[in-house]
Design a protein around this motif. Sequence first.
Motif, PDB file in Angstrom:
ATOM      1  N   PHE A   1       0.839  -1.207   0.000  1.00 21.66           N
ATOM      2  CA  PHE A   1       0.000   0.000   0.000  1.00 21.66           C
ATOM      3  C   PHE A   1       0.878   1.264   0.000  1.00 21.66           C
ATOM      4  O   PHE A   1       0.601   2.225  -0.718  1.00 21.66           O
ATOM      5  CB  PHE A   1      -0.939   0.018   1.211  1.00 21.66           C
TER       6      PHE A   1
ATOM      7  N   LEU B   1      -0.440   4.910  -0.743  1.00 24.96           N
ATOM      8  CA  LEU B   1      -1.599   4.906   0.146  1.00 24.96           C
ATOM      9  C   LEU B   1      -1.132   4.514   1.555  1.00 24.96           C
ATOM     10  O   LEU B   1      -1.549   3.495   2.121  1.00 24.96           O
ATOM     11  CB  LEU B   1      -2.667   3.949  -0.382  1.00 24.96           C
TER      12      LEU B   1
ATOM     13  N   THR C   1      -1.887   5.612   4.299  1.00 26.08           N
ATOM     14  CA  THR C   1      -2.967   5.538   5.287  1.00 26.08           C
ATOM     15  C   THR C   1      -3.518   4.123   5.420  1.00 26.08           C
ATOM     16  O   THR C   1      -4.256   3.833   6.362  1.00 26.08           O
ATOM     17  CB  THR C   1      -4.112   6.492   4.892  1.00 26.08           C
ATOM     18  N   SER C   2      -3.197   3.238   4.469  1.00 26.65           N
ATOM     19  CA  SER C   2      -3.599   1.835   4.565  1.00 26.65           C
ATOM     20  C   SER C   2      -2.392   0.937   4.818  1.00 26.65           C
ATOM     21  O   SER C   2      -2.466  -0.276   4.603  1.00 26.65           O
ATOM     22  CB  SER C   2      -4.298   1.397   3.267  1.00 26.65           C
TER      23      SER C   2
ATOM     24  N   VAL D   1      -9.233   9.587   3.498  1.00 26.10           N
ATOM     25  CA  VAL D   1      -8.237  10.119   4.423  1.00 26.10           C
ATOM     26  C   VAL D   1      -6.903  10.238   3.672  1.00 26.10           C
ATOM     27  O   VAL D   1      -6.451   9.308   3.014  1.00 26.10           O
ATOM     28  CB  VAL D   1      -8.166   9.222   5.680  1.00 26.10           C
ATOM     29  N   ALA D   2      -6.301  11.397   3.762  1.00 29.73           N
ATOM     30  CA  ALA D   2      -5.169  11.704   2.886  1.00 29.73           C
ATOM     31  C   ALA D   2      -3.896  10.970   3.294  1.00 29.73           C
ATOM     32  O   ALA D   2      -3.502  11.021   4.456  1.00 29.73           O
ATOM     33  CB  ALA D   2      -4.902  13.206   2.887  1.00 29.73           C
ATOM     34  N   PRO D   3      -3.230  10.312   2.345  1.00 30.22           N
ATOM     35  CA  PRO D   3      -1.917   9.720   2.627  1.00 30.22           C
ATOM     36  C   PRO D   3      -0.847  10.807   2.582  1.00 30.22           C
ATOM     37  O   PRO D   3      -0.084  10.918   1.614  1.00 30.22           O
ATOM     38  CB  PRO D   3      -1.759   8.697   1.493  1.00 30.22           C
TER      39      PRO D   3
END
Lengths: 343, 343
Positions: free
Chosen positions: B94, B99, B101-102, B290-292
């Motif tokens: 991710f 990404l 945030t994941s 939700v912003a990475p």
Amino acid sequence: MRATVMYGAGDVRVENVPDAAIKEATDAVVRVVLSCVCGSDLWPYGSMPHSGHGRRMGHEFLGIVEELGSEVQGLKRGDLVVAPFVWSDNTCDFCREGLQTSCRHGGGWGHALDGGQGEAVRVPQAQGTLVKLPVAEDSALLPSLLTLSDVLCTGHHAAVTAGVNARTTVTVIGDGAVGLSAVIAAKRLGAERILLMGRHKDRTDLGREFGATEVIAERGEEGIERLHELTGGDGTHAVLECVGTQDAINTAIAVVRDGGAIGRVGAAQYSQAPPDFGTVMRNVTLSGGVAPARAYIEELMPDILEGRIEPGRMFDHTVSLDDIPSGYRAMAGREALKVLVRP
Amino acid sequence: MRATVMYGAGDVRVENVPDAAIKEATDAVVRVVLSCVCGSDLWPYGSMPHSGHGRRMGHEFLGIVEELGSEVQGLKRGDLVVAPFVWSDNTCDFCREGLQTSCRHGGGWGHALDGGQGEAVRVPQAQGTLVKLPVAEDSALLPSLLTLSDVLCTGHHAAVTAGVNARTTVTVIGDGAVGLSAVIAAKRLGAERILLMGRHKDRTDLGREFGATEVIAERGEEGIERLHELTGGDGTHAVLECVGTQDAINTAIAVVRDGGAIGRVGAAQYSQAPPDFGTVMRNVTLSGGVAPARAYIEELMPDILEGRIEPGRMFDHTVSLDDIPSGYRAMAGREALKVLVRP
């Protein structure tokens, strides 16, 4: 001429209606050679309130140009043409962007206008709408070419808007004609792993032939669990939602991988997105919508003409125009996957 | 050490807590030089049920590395670093996709861990999370660089996920710090027309300085009408939803042009997408999340270092650590746009 009119749920009739005729200089009249029943026709067939004047049916057809308005260029009488399920001028800003479904001078068949399930159709904005087919009227490719009017392009739209490419894993929700078209489209765009969710074995078998690598026959929570098992708990990058029910969109949200995208093209029968969409700020993209078939016809047609894809195999039932009511019954009863109409 | 703890709505305190300390070999301890209060902190400040043990606060900070776990490479004691609002290993699949945030080994500040609104923070996955700042601890650029931890990257994420480029018209919904960051981001990505929806004149004035070309002060239906007037009835290609309420997402759907995209980054306080999302099969893309922030820091930092953007101008109020309760009050009462905290 004869044409199909729906008067309410379960009440579809073939009747005499005024002949299709030129009204605007931009019109054409097309004699229908091949038409079909769409999965979306089954929604009004299942629930339409009774109407005294009825509604003309059919938005997928190909046929022969019989008359042309004075402003139509690039077409001549005798041309074999296919019509996308929304007409459009193909010149406005939306059309130039490939969103002919939002054309500033466009609209859909049926309702007060002629529909494709009839002997002939007045086609507004004929120059922008109709696409010539470089085959004869008796070509064996006609059923496949007919899918360019809607179902193949709709499956393709799901795949395009969900960003399918060779690096994406794909879930296709639904084993109807749109779902199977989405399998064809995902395979065509290079996806190596295509998980088809559907419970009708004959349809998912065809889906495997079209390119599905795995089939998930379980429904609801069980289907979601099975998909998570098959993807290490992550879900897939792309999800092509080809049903249109609340269950289907809920499943789509549940099986899409973080960072992934859902292409929704199932005619939506729900009014609310899943609660997860709001309360959880997952990085998931919801895209799709009504497919701008006109934008895709030139791209997809060569694959049909050259035999790389055979979407016409989805037609498993053929009726004459007068037998259309039996075609609706067969599709509604799941006896037929998709019904071809030869007027 | 001293740190901020929230015990319930309106009840935020600065208290003695255990010193931040290395627990895992991948940790660092960072002494906080600059922190701030986030608009999202106001949601629990407005509604959090009372809690006996409280919740550590603050997810935006920059500071000096004081200690390093044995496995952390590429950082040394004394480095000035900024932390994105989610920590991540920056090596999993991710993270490599941008990404973070994941991240498979990531998480967020506060709650049971140290928060940024304190004297120091234990940073998990320090090597993947922290980004060195090439300026001195007393640089005047520090407030702008602090916005890399969240708010600037969040505005940027809205713009990226909505596909903003030089050919797109953009609506920004919300004149808070995220909305104003979204204006900066849209301008930076080349958008020539940026319509800012907000009703606080001092904020929208700053938005104009950041690049907004038009301001719509009307709210609800009036605001939607006004935007349609300004766009010939079409709406804009991109809509950056920077509020997070049901009204805001409804407005976003109402003002996005067919074929356009909504980047939603306002911390969602709603549970249902608008009914239009389901029943109308418009070709509208809902994206964002939700912003990475970690993915964007290296890209955005040079624009701050070289003075092309000045997001630090959004800080209009500064408090010491012990005065944080007054900072919350000022932001909740809309007296302050965004509150800087100097421990």
